[in-house]
Design an enzyme around this catalytic site. Structure first.
Site, PDB file in Angstrom:
ATOM      1  N   GLY A  43       8.320  36.075  25.605  1.00 13.32           N
ATOM      2  CA  GLY A  43       8.008  36.072  24.550  1.00 13.32           C
ATOM      3  C   GLY A  43       7.723  37.405  23.943  1.00 13.32           C
ATOM      4  O   GLY A  43       8.012  38.159  24.520  1.00 13.32           O
ATOM      5  N   TYR A 108      -6.770  27.351  19.125  1.00 12.46           N
ATOM      6  CA  TYR A 108      -5.509  27.602  19.265  1.00 12.46           C
ATOM      7  C   TYR A 108      -5.497  26.301  18.460  1.00 12.46           C
ATOM      8  O   TYR A 108      -4.429  26.478  17.595  1.00 12.46           O
ATOM      9  CB  TYR A 108      -5.434  27.804  20.755  1.00 12.46           C
ATOM     10  CG  TYR A 108      -3.531  28.531  20.447  1.00 12.46           C
ATOM     11  CD1 TYR A 108      -3.408  29.406  19.897  1.00 12.46           C
ATOM     12  CD2 TYR A 108      -2.943  27.567  20.992  1.00 12.46           C
ATOM     13  CE1 TYR A 108      -1.624  29.853  20.079  1.00 12.46           C
ATOM     14  CE2 TYR A 108      -1.337  27.634  21.325  1.00 12.46           C
ATOM     15  CZ  TYR A 108      -0.880  28.724  20.795  1.00 12.46           C
ATOM     16  OH  TYR A 108       0.599  29.273  20.539  1.00 12.46           O
ATOM     17  N   ASP A 162      -1.992  40.142  15.583  1.00 13.84           N
ATOM     18  CA  ASP A 162      -1.651  38.931  15.253  1.00 13.84           C
ATOM     19  C   ASP A 162      -2.856  37.877  15.266  1.00 13.84           C
ATOM     20  O   ASP A 162      -3.825  38.096  14.728  1.00 13.84           O
ATOM     21  CB  ASP A 162      -0.598  37.607  16.003  1.00 13.84           C
ATOM     22  CG  ASP A 162       0.068  37.354  15.893  1.00 13.84           C
ATOM     23  OD1 ASP A 162       0.871  37.522  14.286  1.00 13.84           O
ATOM     24  OD2 ASP A 162       0.779  36.651  16.501  1.00 13.84           O
ATOM     25  N   ARG A 296      13.085  28.947  18.780  1.00 20.08           N
ATOM     26  CA  ARG A 296      11.699  27.752  19.212  1.00 20.08           C
ATOM     27  C   ARG A 296      11.483  26.795  18.418  1.00 20.08           C
ATOM     28  O   ARG A 296      11.944  26.374  17.325  1.00 20.08           O
ATOM     29  CB  ARG A 296      10.081  28.601  19.456  1.00 20.08           C
ATOM     30  CG  ARG A 296       9.709  28.679  20.180  1.00 20.08           C
ATOM     31  CD  ARG A 296       8.410  29.374  20.019  1.00 20.08           C
ATOM     32  NE  ARG A 296       8.431  29.762  19.019  1.00 20.08           N
ATOM     33  CZ  ARG A 296       7.148  29.126  17.546  1.00 20.08           C
ATOM     34  NH1 ARG A 296       6.568  27.853  18.001  1.00 20.08           N
ATOM     35  NH2 ARG A 296       6.814  30.204  16.981  1.00 20.08           N
ATOM     36  N   ASP A 521     -27.911  58.740 -13.386  1.00 20.55           N
ATOM     37  CA  ASP A 521     -27.370  57.487 -14.579  1.00 20.55           C
ATOM     38  C   ASP A 521     -27.260  55.743 -14.284  1.00 20.55           C
ATOM     39  O   ASP A 521     -28.047  55.750 -12.824  1.00 20.55           O
ATOM     40  CB  ASP A 521     -25.764  57.845 -14.282  1.00 20.55           C
ATOM     41  CG  ASP A 521     -24.504  56.263 -14.896  1.00 20.55           C
ATOM     42  OD1 ASP A 521     -25.016  56.078 -16.096  1.00 20.55           O
ATOM     43  OD2 ASP A 521     -24.233  55.258 -13.286  1.00 20.55           O
ATOM     44  N   ASP A 702     -22.055  57.880 -11.236  1.00 14.72           N
ATOM     45  CA  ASP A 702     -20.827  57.043 -10.190  1.00 14.72           C
ATOM     46  C   ASP A 702     -19.536  56.656 -10.706  1.00 14.72           C
ATOM     47  O   ASP A 702     -19.021  56.662 -10.569  1.00 14.72           O
ATOM     48  CB  ASP A 702     -21.491  55.583 -10.051  1.00 14.72           C
ATOM     49  CG  ASP A 702     -20.614  54.917 -11.299  1.00 14.72           C
ATOM     50  OD1 ASP A 702     -21.511  55.310 -12.282  1.00 14.72           O
ATOM     51  OD2 ASP A 702     -20.530  53.756 -11.049  1.00 14.72           O
TER      52      ASP A 702
END
Length: 753
Positions: A43, A108, A162, A296, A521, A702
């Site tokens: 792989g 999977y 991944d 593949r 504020d 802010d």
């Protein structure tokens, strides 16, 4: 979280253990005849990281401990798990995460391969959106989080790999807030229009999961941009040069194209075992030009397209018949999955059709093999082939293209490469084609077969030099170094957060003070910013807090806002508050009438209103708000990307149009406001600052309209800006929740003596 609460680990980079977390370990565990065997897995990721790990052991000054965490590739009986754990650590520097076959099927084969893989490779029609698969994806990511957390040390660096584990960075961040965490995606990241096909909660959870990492790596710039676009449009976080500021942290996204062990492939050409394989292949093949296809079995690889392109070549160029052969190696993948089984059948039927149509006793156009190849036969094929045909319909990188170029010892050979692969961004000297165009594939094959050796060498020399410089070790080094450098960015991020010690000092000063001035504020400080201004009406908690503060006889509380005086009066008129409306145009002392700080006229409004209204009409979801002495264009409800673009355009137009007018153009949180120059919160605050001496001053705001307020305060004042950004305030708070908790703490009755 503050710098005091969570100090970043400062161990030297080379002394910090690297934790690799991936779906699979670099081996497969197999029980045979009562014995447990660990067989090294093939792989791209395994090969890439093994080369990197080897460099850590063989090059002085690079020594680093590492550990690989993942699934061992099979179901292991309970009685063998301790044995496997010991062997994995001794032989592969690994730690297994044990999953049952049922868990792996739903995780999977389910969510990963039936939802994420087709969606991320632009095959949405193949996607399955099953809640059961999603729930298993959640559970497995949580199991990985638990496994990592159990063995994590304070100075570790974590690198998650991944699409299988996109929720893991956030899960780990909760458990280990100071650990450097990186994530790398080895597939493409889809465009927003595809990513949004995921159900709303799923796509938000995935993006928030990835934002738990300090650094998100992708193969290409396009993939990184797709990620950033989805973050903007789904979560609302903007970025600057790939750097996202979330309420919790700084996150960076960038392109890190994975590479290969160039030296391994380049030097293997002369290895005896490779030479033997090459001679055997020569004897078994006819005297013909060789086109190589190695991939593949996957619908994303475009194998059928390249077969059709080869067929078209033989149709349109009869002179090439019996002079060229394509060696097609299809590596088994995901056996038992319907789409893959169907594609295998289609490939074999098309191979048979082409061979039957064009072949003869002495010549078979396609030599087809459905099997895996070990390293030596693969390099022998690379070295023997005149052309490499790499035509994925969509691919994150595709290392076959790089391996072929690296294996061309004499620099001959031609690479035909799909523009849909990540490798095309680096290997531009290849013949770049669109794999959906069969004629283009056929023409590229003709061009490759006719290319002069000198031109082949020129192109390959450039590509080989590039691959030699940026090999897999450089790729891993760049990512890890960038990840560790993010610690400095995080330190800077936390540098002005209000430390607990200062908060306690502030509380002590507050309790001792006799004359306090509190300047607050409203929007974004006491209540979160909302999609429409009318939705920000204060709730009972905020009203109760303001009542407690304003009723204290030692306090002068001023609500200093951009809101209209009518809105402030309607919402807060029952409290003993002082008010500033429209950012400083109107003021009102408690139990007194509204007064204007300076005279203002509105003759300018009719000239500007059509310009703002035009942009409101052009951008669905935006609207114009007219106040007594100012006008605003809001675009919080609009498409974020289009809103950004039109806001920039409108700002430029307004600045140019008002250049000779006594007006100020202000750009705030998803709003552009125009008002008379000289009216600001700082000037309004001076009305109270100049009235009498105060022995405690606190100001909270802010956005940049509050910067005038912060700049006007004396040095001893406590000034805090909600949100992490550059500011004149002394300290930052992360969000509205922190501001409310701080004020509530101040408003508490003093502790009993």
């Amino acid at each position: 979280m503050t710098p005091e609460d969570h100090p970043r680990a400062d161990a030297p980079v080379q002394d910090r253990r690297l934790i690799i977390v991936a779906n699979r370990l670099p081996f497969t565990a197999v029980e045979e005849g009562g014995t447990l065997h660990l067989k090294e897995s093939p792989g791209g990721l395994v090969s890439a990281l093994n080369a990197y790990f080897e460099s850590l052991h063989t090059q002085p000054g690079r020594e680093r401990e590492y550990l690989w965490i993942g699934w061992p590739g099979g179901t292991v009986s309970e009685t063998r798990r301790d044995e496997l754990t010991v062997k994995a650590l001794e032989q592969f520097h690994s730690h297994p995460v044990f999953l049952s076959q049922e868990e792996m099927d739903a995780f999977y084969l389910g969510f990963c391969n039936k939802t994420l893989w087709p969606l991320f490779h632009y095959f949405p029609s193949y996607c399955s959106y099953q809640e059961e698969f999603w729930q298993q994806y959640l559970r497995v990511n949580e199991m990985f989080s638990q496994a990592v957390t159990e063995i994590l040390k304070p100075d570790d660096i974590v690198w998650v790999h991944d699409y299988h584990l996109m929720l893991l960075p956030k899960l780990l961040r909760v458990q280990a807030p100071d650990t450097p965490i990186g994530f790398f995606l080895h597939t493409p990241f889809p465009s927003f229009e595809l990513f949004r096909l995921l159900p709303g909660s799923w796509r938000r959870d995935i993006l928030e999961g990835l934002l738990g990492a300090d650094l998100n790596g992708f193969h290409t710039y396009d993939d990184a941009q797709h990620f950033l676009q989805s973050v903007l449009r789904i979560l609302g976080y903007e970025h600057q040069m790939g750097q996202i500021t979330t309420p919790e942290r700084i996150v960076k996204a960038g392109a890190f194209p994975i590479s290969i062990d160039f030296t391994k492939f380049s030097e293997a050409v002369d290895a005896p075992e490779v030479q033997r394989e090459r001679e055997e292949l020569k004897q078994s093949l006819p005297r013909a030009r060789i086109i190589l296809s190695v991939d593949r079995l996957d619908y994303s690889k475009g194998i059928l397209n390249r077969l059709q392109g080869f067929e078209r070549l033989l149709e349109t160029h009869p002179s090439l018949r019996e002079r060229v052969v394509i060696i097609m190696v299809v590596v088994p993948s995901r056996i038992g999955v319907h789409q893959y089984d169907l594609m295998k059948k289609q490939i074999e039927e098309l191979v048979g059709k082409i061979n039957g149509r064009f072949g003869n006793v002495g010549w078979t156009p396609i030599v087809y093999q459905y099997r895996s190849l070990s390293f030596a036969p693969l390099v022998a094929l690379y070295g023997l082939s005149d052309v490499a045909l790499v035509t994925p319909l969509r691919d994150g990188m595709n290392l076959v293209a790089k391996e072929y170029v690296a294996s061309r010892h004499d620099r001959t050979g031609v690479l035909i490469l799909s523009e849909m692969s990540g490798a095309a961004k680096e290997l531009g000297e290849a013949i770049i084609i669109n794999p959906n165009n069969i004629e283009e594939i056929a023409e590229a094959l003709r061009e490759a077969l006719e290319m002069a050796p000198e031109e082949q060498r020129r192109r390959n020399a450039i590509m080989q030099d590039r691959l030699r410089r940026y090999d897999v070790v450089r790729w891993a080094d760049d990512f890890v170094q960038e990840l560790t450098s993010m610690a400095q960015a995080q330190n800077k991020f936390y540098a002005k957060l209000l430390p607990r010690s200062v908060a306690e000092q502030m509380a002590g000063d507050y309790r001792r003070a006799l004359r306090r001035l509190i300047l607050l504020d409203y929007d974004g400080t006491l209540v979160p910013l909302v999609r429409h201004p009318d939705l920000a009406k204060p709730g009972p908690d905020v009203m109760g807090l303001l009542r407690r503060l304003s009723e204290d006889p030692r306090n002068t509380c001023v609500l200093i806002s951009g809101r209209t005086r009518e809105t402030l009066q309607r919402w807060f008129g029952g409290l003993s508050l002082n008010f500033v409306a429209e950012h400083g145009i109107w003021i009102k002392e408690a139990n007194a009438d509204w007064t204007m700080l300076a005279p203002h006229t509105n003759e300018w409004k009719p000239a500007l209103m059509p310009m703002l209204q035009l942009h409101a009409d052009r951008l669905p979801g935006s609207f114009v708000e007219e106040k007594e002495h100012s006008v605003s264009w809001h675009y919080r409800l609009a498409d974020p990307e289009q809103g950004q673009w039109l806001a920039g355009e409108l700002t430029d137009q307004l600045v140019n149009f008002t250049a000779n007018m006594n007006l100020q153009v202000m750009r705030g949180h998803k709003v552009i406001e125009v008002r008379r120059t000289g009216a600001n919160k700082g000037g309004a605050a001076l009305h109270w600052l100049s009235r009498k001496e105060h022995d405690f001053i606190l100001a909270l705001g802010d956005d940049w309209t509050d910067e005038d307020l912060f700049a006007a305060l004396p040095d001893a004042a406590y000034s805090l800006r909600v949100g992490i950004t550059t500011t004149h305030a002394r300290y930052n708070l992360k969000g509205v929740g922190d501001a409310i908790r701080l004020l509530a703490h101040l408003a508490e009755p003093p502790p009993a003596a």
